[in-house]
Design a protein around this motif. Structure first.
Motif, PDB file in Angstrom:
ATOM      1  N   LEU A  40       2.173   5.851   7.944  1.00 43.53           N
ATOM      2  CA  LEU A  40       2.758   6.459   6.744  1.00 43.53           C
ATOM      3  C   LEU A  40       3.170   5.405   5.726  1.00 43.53           C
ATOM      4  O   LEU A  40       2.978   5.593   4.514  1.00 43.53           O
ATOM      5  N   CYS A  41       3.736   4.295   6.196  1.00 40.81           N
ATOM      6  CA  CYS A  41       4.117   3.213   5.280  1.00 40.81           C
ATOM      7  C   CYS A  41       2.884   2.621   4.611  1.00 40.81           C
ATOM      8  O   CYS A  41       2.908   2.293   3.415  1.00 40.81           O
ATOM      9  N   THR A  42       1.795   2.501   5.352  1.00 47.51           N
ATOM     10  CA  THR A  42       0.551   1.976   4.790  1.00 47.51           C
ATOM     11  C   THR A  42       0.008   2.914   3.728  1.00 47.51           C
ATOM     12  O   THR A  42      -0.426   2.480   2.655  1.00 47.51           O
ATOM     13  N   ILE A  43       0.032   4.216   4.013  1.00 48.32           N
ATOM     14  CA  ILE A  43      -0.435   5.205   3.039  1.00 48.32           C
ATOM     15  C   ILE A  43       0.372   5.102   1.745  1.00 48.32           C
ATOM     16  O   ILE A  43      -0.174   5.241   0.650  1.00 48.32           O
ATOM     17  N   CYS A  44       1.673   4.815   1.876  1.00 42.34           N
ATOM     18  CA  CYS A  44       2.551   4.717   0.702  1.00 42.34           C
ATOM     19  C   CYS A  44       2.457   3.371  -0.008  1.00 42.34           C
ATOM     20  O   CYS A  44       3.173   3.137  -0.983  1.00 42.34           O
ATOM     21  N   GLY A  45       1.621   2.461   0.473  1.00 43.85           N
ATOM     22  CA  GLY A  45       1.400   1.197  -0.225  1.00 43.85           C
ATOM     23  C   GLY A  45       2.167   0.006   0.285  1.00 43.85           C
ATOM     24  O   GLY A  45       2.247  -1.023  -0.392  1.00 43.85           O
ATOM     25  N   TRP A  57      -5.758   2.717   7.544  1.00 42.75           N
ATOM     26  CA  TRP A  57      -4.956   3.821   8.069  1.00 42.75           C
ATOM     27  C   TRP A  57      -5.791   5.043   8.416  1.00 42.75           C
ATOM     28  O   TRP A  57      -5.381   5.873   9.225  1.00 42.75           O
TER      29      TRP A  57
END
Length: 185
Positions: A40-45, A57
């Protein structure tokens, strides 16, 4: 006669978990919930700020479906497949928790003194939740996974680090509940 509201017995739920783990092993996947936070952190940048979050991801999107299923399943089970929120624990445990200030002991799964919306007005509750969350997050990252990942996936793969992590989880839980918990409350 059992109703649909009764918990599933171990001899039904255990083999079902084993079957799911077998399927995951056959397709080369590992189960664990804490890895979803990284996804989720990766998806958010977050990969722009930290190399730990630089990965594809999309290879983990199947695991996000597991989280969504756990959320939906928990909601359905608690709202439509449960006759009561009463927890079956010993009278002595309820009495001990009551003495520590948990008046909801034995009546709810999660103590309202910590998890009710009113707890957000109590500085002690906020601090306990924040510190506890940070410790759980740090511990899951330091241990290379969470309790579900190590205890279910890691042990089914016969991984020694997972066995050591699970032993550590149990030892830490015993230390918390028998030593720290009475000191905090």
């Amino acid at each position: 006669m059992n109703s649909i509201f009764d918990p599933w017995p171990w001899y039904v739920s255990g083999p079902l978990i084993a079957f799911i783990m077998f399927l995951l092993l056959m397709v080369g996947k590992n189960f664990g919930m804490s890895s979803n936070l990284r996804t989720l952190c990766t998806i958010c940048g977050a990969g722009k700020k930290n190399d730990f979050f630089k990965f594809d991801w999309k290879t983990q999107k199947w695991n996000l479906i597991v989280v969504l299923g756990a959320i939906i399943g928990g909601f359905l089970a608690s709202n439509y497949l449960s006759e009561t929120t009463e927890v079956h624990v010993s009278k002595q445990t309820v009495e001990n928790l009551y003495e520590l200030g948990f008046k909801s002991a034995g009546t709810t799964y999660m103590p309202t003194e910590l998890f009710d919306i009113n707890a957000l007005t109590d500085i002690k509750s906020i601090l306990l939740l924040a510190v506890g969350g940070l410790l759980v997050g740090f511990g899951a990252r330091y241990a290379g996974g969470c309790t579900s990942g190590h205890a279910i996936s890691g042990l089914s793969n016969l991984q020694l680090p997972s066995l050591l992590a699970v032993i550590g989880f149990f030892a830490g839980g015993l230390f918390m509940i028998h030593i720290l918990f009475p000191l905090i409350f």
